[in-house]
Scaffold this motif. Structure first.
Motif, PDB file in Angstrom:
ATOM      1  N   TYR A 195      49.476 -31.506  32.474  1.00 36.67           N
ATOM      2  CA  TYR A 195      49.758 -32.493  33.545  1.00 36.67           C
ATOM      3  C   TYR A 195      48.525 -33.476  33.779  1.00 36.67           C
ATOM      4  CZ  TYR A 195      54.033 -29.878  34.138  1.00 36.67           C
ATOM      5  OH  TYR A 195      55.131 -29.163  34.088  1.00 36.67           O
ATOM      6  N   PHE A 196      47.429 -33.340  33.363  1.00 42.12           N
ATOM      7  CA  PHE A 196      46.102 -33.880  33.638  1.00 42.12           C
ATOM      8  C   PHE A 196      45.674 -34.741  32.186  1.00 42.12           C
ATOM      9  CE2 PHE A 196      45.986 -31.349  37.172  1.00 42.12           C
ATOM     10  CZ  PHE A 196      45.567 -32.272  38.379  1.00 42.12           C
ATOM     11  N   ILE A 197      46.783 -34.661  31.234  1.00 42.34           N
ATOM     12  CA  ILE A 197      46.466 -35.512  29.907  1.00 42.34           C
ATOM     13  C   ILE A 197      46.766 -37.027  30.125  1.00 42.34           C
ATOM     14  CG2 ILE A 197      47.123 -35.498  27.642  1.00 42.34           C
ATOM     15  CD1 ILE A 197      47.393 -32.662  27.567  1.00 42.34           C
ATOM     16  N   LYS A 198      45.898 -37.685  29.838  1.00 42.94           N
ATOM     17  CA  LYS A 198      46.025 -39.168  29.918  1.00 42.94           C
ATOM     18  C   LYS A 198      46.422 -39.499  28.428  1.00 42.94           C
ATOM     19  CE  LYS A 198      43.996 -43.533  30.890  1.00 42.94           C
ATOM     20  NZ  LYS A 198      42.795 -44.307  31.116  1.00 42.94           N
ATOM     21  N   ASN A 199      45.660 -39.079  27.619  1.00 41.47           N
ATOM     22  CA  ASN A 199      46.114 -39.545  26.082  1.00 41.47           C
ATOM     23  C   ASN A 199      45.362 -38.352  25.021  1.00 41.47           C
ATOM     24  OD1 ASN A 199      43.438 -40.575  25.471  1.00 41.47           O
ATOM     25  ND2 ASN A 199      44.111 -42.383  26.674  1.00 41.47           N
ATOM     26  N   ILE A 200      45.808 -38.704  23.734  1.00 40.91           N
ATOM     27  CA  ILE A 200      45.274 -37.486  22.851  1.00 40.91           C
ATOM     28  C   ILE A 200      45.225 -38.676  21.700  1.00 40.91           C
ATOM     29  CG2 ILE A 200      45.490 -35.803  21.185  1.00 40.91           C
ATOM     30  CD1 ILE A 200      47.799 -34.914  23.182  1.00 40.91           C
ATOM     31  N   THR A 201      43.757 -38.913  21.054  1.00 38.70           N
ATOM     32  CA  THR A 201      43.604 -39.406  19.993  1.00 38.70           C
ATOM     33  C   THR A 201      42.536 -38.883  19.057  1.00 38.70           C
ATOM     34  OG1 THR A 201      41.323 -40.096  21.361  1.00 38.70           O
ATOM     35  CG2 THR A 201      43.253 -41.622  21.691  1.00 38.70           C
ATOM     36  N   LYS A 202      42.250 -39.564  17.892  1.00 42.86           N
ATOM     37  CA  LYS A 202      41.532 -38.706  16.934  1.00 42.86           C
ATOM     38  C   LYS A 202      40.110 -39.445  16.765  1.00 42.86           C
ATOM     39  CE  LYS A 202      44.983 -37.105  13.666  1.00 42.86           C
ATOM     40  NZ  LYS A 202      45.645 -37.164  12.445  1.00 42.86           N
ATOM     41  N   ASP A 203      39.158 -38.817  16.472  1.00 37.22           N
ATOM     42  CA  ASP A 203      37.826 -39.484  16.477  1.00 37.22           C
ATOM     43  C   ASP A 203      37.477 -39.904  14.897  1.00 37.22           C
ATOM     44  OD1 ASP A 203      37.227 -37.178  14.778  1.00 37.22           O
ATOM     45  OD2 ASP A 203      35.924 -36.113  16.409  1.00 37.22           O
ATOM     46  N   ILE A 204      36.436 -40.390  14.759  1.00 37.89           N
ATOM     47  CA  ILE A 204      36.143 -40.731  13.078  1.00 37.89           C
ATOM     48  C   ILE A 204      36.491 -39.799  12.029  1.00 37.89           C
ATOM     49  CG2 ILE A 204      34.738 -42.690  13.944  1.00 37.89           C
ATOM     50  CD1 ILE A 204      32.532 -40.901  13.199  1.00 37.89           C
ATOM     51  N   THR A 260      38.914 -37.392  12.386  1.00 38.46           N
ATOM     52  CA  THR A 260      40.277 -37.036  12.263  1.00 38.46           C
ATOM     53  C   THR A 260      40.217 -35.759  13.178  1.00 38.46           C
ATOM     54  OG1 THR A 260      40.443 -35.659  10.386  1.00 38.46           O
ATOM     55  CG2 THR A 260      40.547 -38.029  10.138  1.00 38.46           C
ATOM     56  N   ASN A 261      39.466 -35.381  14.134  1.00 36.26           N
ATOM     57  CA  ASN A 261      39.635 -34.458  15.005  1.00 36.26           C
ATOM     58  C   ASN A 261      40.380 -35.082  16.348  1.00 36.26           C
ATOM     59  OD1 ASN A 261      38.377 -32.246  13.555  1.00 36.26           O
ATOM     60  ND2 ASN A 261      36.535 -33.159  14.019  1.00 36.26           N
ATOM     61  N   PHE A 262      41.100 -34.065  16.766  1.00 38.75           N
ATOM     62  CA  PHE A 262      41.807 -34.606  17.968  1.00 38.75           C
ATOM     63  C   PHE A 262      40.762 -34.572  19.159  1.00 38.75           C
ATOM     64  CE2 PHE A 262      45.706 -33.561  15.511  1.00 38.75           C
ATOM     65  CZ  PHE A 262      46.261 -34.711  15.860  1.00 38.75           C
ATOM     66  N   ILE A 263      41.102 -35.501  19.963  1.00 37.02           N
ATOM     67  CA  ILE A 263      40.159 -35.540  21.416  1.00 37.02           C
ATOM     68  C   ILE A 263      41.330 -36.007  22.588  1.00 37.02           C
ATOM     69  CG2 ILE A 263      38.406 -36.826  22.550  1.00 37.02           C
ATOM     70  CD1 ILE A 263      37.246 -35.386  20.578  1.00 37.02           C
ATOM     71  N   ILE A 264      41.064 -34.982  23.505  1.00 35.71           N
ATOM     72  CA  ILE A 264      41.960 -35.308  24.799  1.00 35.71           C
ATOM     73  C   ILE A 264      41.215 -36.128  25.780  1.00 35.71           C
ATOM     74  CG2 ILE A 264      43.296 -34.054  26.596  1.00 35.71           C
ATOM     75  CD1 ILE A 264      44.058 -32.145  24.462  1.00 35.71           C
ATOM     76  N   PRO A 321      37.453 -31.895  23.177  1.00 34.90           N
ATOM     77  CA  PRO A 321      37.822 -31.553  21.681  1.00 34.90           C
ATOM     78  C   PRO A 321      39.021 -30.466  21.705  1.00 34.90           C
ATOM     79  CG  PRO A 321      35.799 -30.338  22.180  1.00 34.90           C
ATOM     80  CD  PRO A 321      36.164 -31.138  23.720  1.00 34.90           C
ATOM     81  N   VAL A 322      39.868 -30.719  20.573  1.00 31.81           N
ATOM     82  CA  VAL A 322      40.846 -29.788  20.109  1.00 31.81           C
ATOM     83  C   VAL A 322      40.405 -29.227  18.770  1.00 31.81           C
ATOM     84  CG1 VAL A 322      43.081 -29.289  19.694  1.00 31.81           C
ATOM     85  CG2 VAL A 322      42.498 -31.037  21.173  1.00 31.81           C
ATOM     86  N   SER A 323      39.934 -27.974  18.741  1.00 30.62           N
ATOM     87  CA  SER A 323      39.650 -27.405  17.704  1.00 30.62           C
ATOM     88  C   SER A 323      40.758 -27.059  16.717  1.00 30.62           C
ATOM     89  CB  SER A 323      39.048 -25.942  17.879  1.00 30.62           C
ATOM     90  OG  SER A 323      40.030 -24.932  18.470  1.00 30.62           O
ATOM     91  N   GLN A 324      40.359 -26.865  15.347  1.00 32.35           N
ATOM     92  CA  GLN A 324      41.483 -26.907  14.397  1.00 32.35           C
ATOM     93  C   GLN A 324      42.416 -25.586  14.465  1.00 32.35           C
ATOM     94  OE1 GLN A 324      42.215 -28.710  11.783  1.00 32.35           O
ATOM     95  NE2 GLN A 324      40.658 -30.256  12.259  1.00 32.35           N
ATOM     96  N   SER A 325      41.955 -24.538  15.111  1.00 30.33           N
ATOM     97  CA  SER A 325      42.517 -23.197  14.999  1.00 30.33           C
ATOM     98  C   SER A 325      43.695 -23.351  16.402  1.00 30.33           C
ATOM     99  CB  SER A 325      41.932 -22.068  15.493  1.00 30.33           C
ATOM    100  OG  SER A 325      41.236 -22.283  16.536  1.00 30.33           O
ATOM    101  N   TYR A 326      43.749 -24.432  17.158  1.00 25.79           N
ATOM    102  CA  TYR A 326      44.582 -24.641  18.388  1.00 25.79           C
ATOM    103  C   TYR A 326      45.548 -25.855  18.003  1.00 25.79           C
ATOM    104  CZ  TYR A 326      42.010 -20.809  20.719  1.00 25.79           C
ATOM    105  OH  TYR A 326      41.542 -19.605  21.003  1.00 25.79           O
ATOM    106  N   ILE A 327      45.143 -26.681  16.933  1.00 23.97           N
ATOM    107  CA  ILE A 327      46.035 -27.900  16.849  1.00 23.97           C
ATOM    108  C   ILE A 327      47.558 -27.647  17.066  1.00 23.97           C
ATOM    109  CG2 ILE A 327      46.558 -29.854  15.443  1.00 23.97           C
ATOM    110  CD1 ILE A 327      43.588 -30.081  14.858  1.00 23.97           C
ATOM    111  N   ASN A 328      47.938 -26.732  16.067  1.00 21.15           N
ATOM    112  CA  ASN A 328      49.403 -26.192  16.041  1.00 21.15           C
ATOM    113  C   ASN A 328      49.922 -26.083  17.289  1.00 21.15           C
ATOM    114  OD1 ASN A 328      49.296 -27.010  13.275  1.00 21.15           O
ATOM    115  ND2 ASN A 328      48.901 -24.752  12.887  1.00 21.15           N
ATOM    116  N   ASP A 329      49.272 -25.054  18.183  1.00 17.36           N
ATOM    117  CA  ASP A 329      49.884 -24.976  19.257  1.00 17.36           C
ATOM    118  C   ASP A 329      50.095 -26.025  20.341  1.00 17.36           C
ATOM    119  OD1 ASP A 329      49.506 -22.280  18.679  1.00 17.36           O
ATOM    120  OD2 ASP A 329      47.525 -21.826  19.719  1.00 17.36           O
ATOM    121  N   LEU A 330      49.103 -27.051  20.151  1.00 21.74           N
ATOM    122  CA  LEU A 330      49.067 -28.235  20.940  1.00 21.74           C
ATOM    123  C   LEU A 330      50.236 -29.104  20.608  1.00 21.74           C
ATOM    124  CD1 LEU A 330      47.434 -29.837  23.312  1.00 21.74           C
ATOM    125  CD2 LEU A 330      46.665 -31.038  21.297  1.00 21.74           C
TER     126      LEU A 330
END
Length: 221
Positions: A182-191, A193-197, A206-215
């Protein structure tokens, strides 16, 4: 190479592992690729046969897709009556598979009591903080910290302990972070292509690769 039915020796190994904790009238199924390759039913569960295709809404399908332990109360549209089902990701002959436990209809899973607050320490002061106010939790230098109302608190719980006791709106995104969605503003990718919240308070995690599918599964994007 396609999945084949498991050997008698393999079945014995599963039985040794399972007999200590599942009810005697539970059923055991093994799924691989798109179908069931083994089924050991109780007298209560006669709805599957070896070779049946995996139902897209079943626990087996979810385990095969997410490769995560999954438990669910399945409604009567799949098995004819509601059942509690647990699924575990396994490997058979180096191929991804799912071990499925179908509990009797009389079985009622224990409800998980989630934390309603965490008590955090600041110097020599302890403060109970409602979990709804916690933005994220961090593991840093072998200690666990949580953040609420722009303040930092220390807790004696580990992230692993908290992961199973927090409400469902908390999600693990990294070996070092759990966050309140509920405190997420947005989700983007860095240069790379890793996800940043980015949280609403401006903090980036940062979002690690092993948790991307969960997210993706939780937030449906």
């Amino acid at each position: 190479m396609k999945c084949v039915a498991i050997s008698n020796k393999g079945l014995e190994q599963f039985n040794i592992i399972l007999k200590d904790w599942i009810p005697k009238n539970a059923s055991i199924a093994l799924a691989c690729e798109d179908s069931y390759i083994h089924y050991s039913p109780s007298v209560e569960h006669m709805h599957l046969t070896i070779g049946d295709k995996i139902h897209p809404d079943s626990v087996a399908a979810r385990v095969m897709q997410t490769r995560m332990k999954t438990d669910l109360v399945i409604d009567s549209s799949i098995f004819g009556q509601p059942y509690f089902v647990m699924g575990y990701p396994i490997y058979l002959d180096q191929k991804e598979a799912a071990l499925i436990i179908i509990f009797p209809s009389s079985y009622t899973p224990e409800k998980k009591e989630t934390y309603k607050f965490l008590t955090g320490k600041q110097e020599d002061m302890w403060t109970p903080v409602p979990v709804e106010e916690i933005t994220h939790i961090e593991s840093l230098q072998k200690r666990t910290w949580f953040y609420a109302n722009n303040e930092q608190f220390k807790t004696n719980f580990t992230l692993k302990e908290l992961e199973s006791k927090l409400p469902e709106f908390f999600i693990r995104i990294h070996r070092s972070y759990i966050l309140n969605i509920y405190f997420i503003k947005n989700i983007t990718k860095d240069i790379t292509t890793n996800f940043i919240i980015q949280l609403k308070n401006g903090i980036e995690l940062p979002v690690s690769q092993s948790y991307i599918n969960d997210l993706r599964r939780v937030l449906e994007f």
